[in-house]
Design a protein around this motif. Structure first.
Motif, PDB file in Angstrom:
ATOM      1  N   PRO A  64       0.893  -1.170   0.180  1.00 39.72           N
ATOM      2  CA  PRO A  64      -0.012   0.229  -0.025  1.00 39.72           C
ATOM      3  C   PRO A  64       0.777   1.482   0.000  1.00 39.72           C
ATOM      4  CG  PRO A  64      -0.071  -1.138   2.011  1.00 39.72           C
ATOM      5  CD  PRO A  64       0.629  -2.089   1.185  1.00 39.72           C
ATOM      6  N   ASN A  65       1.995   1.373   0.691  1.00 40.31           N
ATOM      7  CA  ASN A  65       2.638   2.335   0.651  1.00 40.31           C
ATOM      8  C   ASN A  65       4.246   1.805  -0.024  1.00 40.31           C
ATOM      9  OD1 ASN A  65       1.211   4.295   2.182  1.00 40.31           O
ATOM     10  ND2 ASN A  65       1.184   2.886   3.744  1.00 40.31           N
ATOM     11  N   PRO A  66       4.355   2.014  -1.174  1.00 41.70           N
ATOM     12  CA  PRO A  66       5.665   1.599  -1.689  1.00 41.70           C
ATOM     13  C   PRO A  66       6.893   2.382  -1.306  1.00 41.70           C
ATOM     14  CG  PRO A  66       4.246   2.339  -3.427  1.00 41.70           C
ATOM     15  CD  PRO A  66       3.540   2.921  -2.019  1.00 41.70           C
ATOM     16  N   ALA A  67       8.005   1.442  -0.933  1.00 46.36           N
ATOM     17  CA  ALA A  67       9.247   1.999  -0.495  1.00 46.36           C
ATOM     18  C   ALA A  67       9.834   3.277  -1.378  1.00 46.36           C
ATOM     19  CB  ALA A  67      10.184   0.962  -0.467  1.00 46.36           C
ATOM     20  N   ARG A  68      10.285   4.158  -0.773  1.00 48.99           N
ATOM     21  CA  ARG A  68      10.795   5.264  -1.511  1.00 48.99           C
ATOM     22  C   ARG A  68      12.468   5.321  -1.632  1.00 48.99           C
ATOM     23  NH1 ARG A  68       7.103   6.646   2.135  1.00 48.99           N
ATOM     24  NH2 ARG A  68       8.732   7.363   3.628  1.00 48.99           N
ATOM     25  N   ILE A  69      12.866   5.315  -2.762  1.00 49.90           N
ATOM     26  CA  ILE A  69      14.524   5.205  -2.832  1.00 49.90           C
ATOM     27  C   ILE A  69      14.961   6.495  -3.589  1.00 49.90           C
ATOM     28  CG2 ILE A  69      16.348   3.965  -4.266  1.00 49.90           C
ATOM     29  CD1 ILE A  69      14.443   1.408  -4.211  1.00 49.90           C
ATOM     30  N   LEU A  70      16.082   6.957  -3.040  1.00 53.80           N
ATOM     31  CA  LEU A  70      16.787   8.391  -3.440  1.00 53.80           C
ATOM     32  C   LEU A  70      18.018   7.620  -4.290  1.00 53.80           C
ATOM     33  CD1 LEU A  70      17.328  11.208  -3.579  1.00 53.80           C
ATOM     34  CD2 LEU A  70      18.266  11.153  -1.540  1.00 53.80           C
ATOM     35  N   VAL A  71      18.306   7.978  -5.473  1.00 51.23           N
ATOM     36  CA  VAL A  71      19.321   7.538  -6.243  1.00 51.23           C
ATOM     37  C   VAL A  71      20.500   8.522  -6.589  1.00 51.23           C
ATOM     38  CG1 VAL A  71      20.090   6.510  -8.492  1.00 51.23           C
ATOM     39  CG2 VAL A  71      18.145   5.895  -7.371  1.00 51.23           C
ATOM     40  N   ILE A  72      21.316   8.831  -6.110  1.00 54.42           N
ATOM     41  CA  ILE A  72      22.472   9.662  -6.216  1.00 54.42           C
ATOM     42  C   ILE A  72      23.675   9.325  -6.928  1.00 54.42           C
ATOM     43  CG2 ILE A  72      24.063  11.670  -5.187  1.00 54.42           C
ATOM     44  CD1 ILE A  72      22.200  11.261  -2.557  1.00 54.42           C
ATOM     45  N   ASP A  73      23.536   9.965  -8.174  1.00 54.41           N
ATOM     46  CA  ASP A  73      24.854   9.347  -9.105  1.00 54.41           C
ATOM     47  C   ASP A  73      25.044  10.418 -10.177  1.00 54.41           C
ATOM     48  OD1 ASP A  73      26.526   8.151 -11.215  1.00 54.41           O
ATOM     49  OD2 ASP A  73      25.953   6.142 -10.002  1.00 54.41           O
ATOM     50  N   ASP A  74      26.268  10.919 -10.310  1.00 50.62           N
ATOM     51  CA  ASP A  74      26.446  12.032 -11.422  1.00 50.62           C
ATOM     52  C   ASP A  74      26.608  11.585 -12.742  1.00 50.62           C
ATOM     53  OD1 ASP A  74      28.912  10.529 -10.982  1.00 50.62           O
ATOM     54  OD2 ASP A  74      30.094  12.255 -11.367  1.00 50.62           O
ATOM     55  N   ASP A  75      26.408  10.037 -13.041  1.00 48.26           N
ATOM     56  CA  ASP A  75      26.113   9.911 -14.444  1.00 48.26           C
ATOM     57  C   ASP A  75      25.075   9.468 -14.951  1.00 48.26           C
ATOM     58  OD1 ASP A  75      25.860   7.703 -16.529  1.00 48.26           O
ATOM     59  OD2 ASP A  75      28.096   7.205 -16.283  1.00 48.26           O
ATOM     60  N   ASP A  76      24.425  10.515 -15.777  1.00 45.27           N
ATOM     61  CA  ASP A  76      23.074  10.815 -16.161  1.00 45.27           C
ATOM     62  C   ASP A  76      22.371   9.242 -16.775  1.00 45.27           C
ATOM     63  OD1 ASP A  76      23.387  13.478 -15.430  1.00 45.27           O
ATOM     64  OD2 ASP A  76      23.599  14.057 -17.751  1.00 45.27           O
ATOM     65  N   THR A 104      16.117  -4.580  -3.231  1.00 41.69           N
ATOM     66  CA  THR A 104      15.087  -5.509  -2.758  1.00 41.69           C
ATOM     67  C   THR A 104      15.112  -6.092  -1.489  1.00 41.69           C
ATOM     68  OG1 THR A 104      14.070  -5.490  -4.901  1.00 41.69           O
ATOM     69  CG2 THR A 104      12.937  -6.937  -3.184  1.00 41.69           C
ATOM     70  N   ALA A 105      16.538  -6.973  -1.349  1.00 41.27           N
ATOM     71  CA  ALA A 105      16.530  -7.766  -0.167  1.00 41.27           C
ATOM     72  C   ALA A 105      16.935  -6.782   1.112  1.00 41.27           C
ATOM     73  CB  ALA A 105      17.779  -8.600  -0.463  1.00 41.27           C
ATOM     74  N   VAL A 106      17.470  -5.950   0.821  1.00 42.39           N
ATOM     75  CA  VAL A 106      17.706  -4.745   1.998  1.00 42.39           C
ATOM     76  C   VAL A 106      16.474  -4.202   2.717  1.00 42.39           C
ATOM     77  CG1 VAL A 106      18.811  -2.635   2.585  1.00 42.39           C
ATOM     78  CG2 VAL A 106      19.931  -4.055   1.296  1.00 42.39           C
ATOM     79  N   LEU A 107      15.668  -3.858   1.584  1.00 45.77           N
ATOM     80  CA  LEU A 107      14.312  -3.093   1.997  1.00 45.77           C
ATOM     81  C   LEU A 107      13.414  -4.355   2.585  1.00 45.77           C
ATOM     82  CD1 LEU A 107      13.464  -1.097  -1.167  1.00 45.77           C
ATOM     83  CD2 LEU A 107      13.887  -0.092   1.256  1.00 45.77           C
ATOM     84  N   ARG A 108      13.476  -5.605   2.159  1.00 47.49           N
ATOM     85  CA  ARG A 108      12.980  -6.746   2.544  1.00 47.49           C
ATOM     86  C   ARG A 108      13.245  -6.820   4.139  1.00 47.49           C
ATOM     87  NH1 ARG A 108      13.512 -10.739  -0.719  1.00 47.49           N
ATOM     88  NH2 ARG A 108      12.226  -9.990  -2.127  1.00 47.49           N
ATOM     89  N   ARG A 109      14.613  -6.651   4.446  1.00 49.78           N
ATOM     90  CA  ARG A 109      15.084  -7.120   5.866  1.00 49.78           C
ATOM     91  C   ARG A 109      14.431  -6.139   6.637  1.00 49.78           C
ATOM     92  NH1 ARG A 109      19.849  -8.365   3.022  1.00 49.78           N
ATOM     93  NH2 ARG A 109      20.997  -6.058   3.606  1.00 49.78           N
ATOM     94  N   ARG A 110      14.217  -5.099   6.044  1.00 49.75           N
ATOM     95  CA  ARG A 110      13.584  -3.625   6.985  1.00 49.75           C
ATOM     96  C   ARG A 110      12.113  -3.738   7.118  1.00 49.75           C
ATOM     97  NH1 ARG A 110      16.877   1.291   7.684  1.00 49.75           N
ATOM     98  NH2 ARG A 110      19.017   0.625   7.809  1.00 49.75           N
ATOM     99  N   GLY A 111      11.720  -4.655   6.436  1.00 45.11           N
ATOM    100  CA  GLY A 111      10.107  -4.868   6.402  1.00 45.11           C
ATOM    101  C   GLY A 111       9.270  -4.020   5.649  1.00 45.11           C
ATOM    102  N   ARG A 112       9.954  -3.171   4.529  1.00 49.10           N
ATOM    103  CA  ARG A 112       9.368  -2.517   3.551  1.00 49.10           C
ATOM    104  C   ARG A 112       9.096  -2.916   2.191  1.00 49.10           C
ATOM    105  NH1 ARG A 112       7.246   0.196   3.256  1.00 49.10           N
ATOM    106  NH2 ARG A 112       7.531   2.363   2.341  1.00 49.10           N
ATOM    107  N   VAL A 113       9.428  -4.297   1.956  1.00 47.87           N
ATOM    108  CA  VAL A 113       8.754  -5.126   0.721  1.00 47.87           C
ATOM    109  C   VAL A 113       8.398  -6.466   1.372  1.00 47.87           C
ATOM    110  CG1 VAL A 113       9.758  -6.265  -1.097  1.00 47.87           C
ATOM    111  CG2 VAL A 113      10.464  -4.146  -0.592  1.00 47.87           C
ATOM    112  N   PRO A 114       7.231  -6.924   0.865  1.00 51.48           N
ATOM    113  CA  PRO A 114       6.832  -8.154   1.347  1.00 51.48           C
ATOM    114  C   PRO A 114       7.594  -9.427   0.857  1.00 51.48           C
ATOM    115  CG  PRO A 114       5.377  -7.318  -0.348  1.00 51.48           C
ATOM    116  CD  PRO A 114       6.251  -6.014   0.054  1.00 51.48           C
ATOM    117  N   SER A 115       7.822 -10.151   1.708  1.00 49.47           N
ATOM    118  CA  SER A 115       8.372 -11.395   1.185  1.00 49.47           C
ATOM    119  C   SER A 115       7.651 -12.486   0.772  1.00 49.47           C
ATOM    120  CB  SER A 115       9.165 -12.098   2.379  1.00 49.47           C
ATOM    121  OG  SER A 115       8.472 -12.373   3.425  1.00 49.47           O
TER     122      SER A 115
END
Length: 227
Positions: free
Chosen positions: A2-14, A116-127
């Motif tokens: 219901p509340n998708p995980a939010r991801i911030l991507v920081i990279d200088d390569d467009d 996805t594995a990191v987010l799953r361990r934190r309970g932000r992605v259903p397993s």
């Protein structure tokens, strides 16, 4: 989710920044991007990411410095993109609280899997994914139909996991190959062969869930959704 995980991507390569954000958005995540870390504090406070993907070598503060900042002011997870794969570099990163590494050049499928594995361990992605009588236990790498285990190869399981995780969306052969195999150029037969085998195993235990969308690709939908 219901509340998708939010991801911030920081990279200088467009190109990397855009392709990573596009792939993660296709997986159902909410993404925001930046070319450097100067606005990190504002992004952490305003966007409230669950996970930050950081390039190690950035203009201005380095990825390591930014990871330190994340740990100070946020509980977001950190995945580092880097060409530095020496053991000492990895140990330094882990000592700063980095959750995982992806070494450049990387396959998009690997980045998505690790994120996805990191987010799953934190309970932000259903397993567990359930569609009709299909149950996929991602942590155990098991799939069942109507309670019957499916004897899938590792590739077939990844394919089913990707399709089921994108349920209701039509996916082209190119998208499937890029996400499951990590290829940019592809032989359409590779997707077709594995899909054919996967379908045979699934349909031996229940009605069709993987549907062909003529001229476009494939999608997973429960039987009642296709009537």
């Amino acid at each position: 989710m219901p509340n998708p995980a939010r991801i911030l991507v920081i990279d200088d390569d467009d190109a990397i920044r855009t392709s990573v954000a596009t792939a993660l958005t296709a997986e159902g995540f909410v993404c925001r991007t930046a070319a450097d870390g100067f606005a990190l504090t504002a992004e952490l406070a305003g966007f409230l990411p669950d996970l930050v993907i950081l390039d190690w070598m950035l203009p201005g503060p380095s990825g390591i410095q930014l990871a330190q900042s994340v740990r100070t002011i946020s509980d977001a997870a950190v995945v580092m993109l880097t060409a530095r794969d020496e053991v000492d570099d990895r140990l330094r990163g882990f000592s700063e609280g980095i959750d995982d590494y992806v070494v450049k050049p990387f396959a998009m499928a690997e980045l998505i899997a690790r994120t996805t594995a990191v987010l799953r361990r934190r309970g932000r992605v259903p397993s567990v994914i359930e569609i009709g009588d299909l149950l996929i236990d991602q942590e155990a790498s098991l799939a069942r139909r109507a309670g019957t285990p499916l004897d899938l190869t590792a590739t077939e399981f990844r394919l089913l996991e990707f399709l089921a995780g994108s349920r209701g969306r039509t996916l082209s052969k190119g998208q499937i190959l890029t996400q499951v195999w990590g290829y940019d150029d592809y032989d359409p037969n590779l997707v077709e062969v594995h899909l054919s085998s996967l379908r045979r195993k699934m349909e031996a235990n229940g009605p069709r869930l993987i549907h062909t969308v003529r001229g476009l690709g494939y999608r997973v939908a429960a039987p009642e959704a296709t009537r």
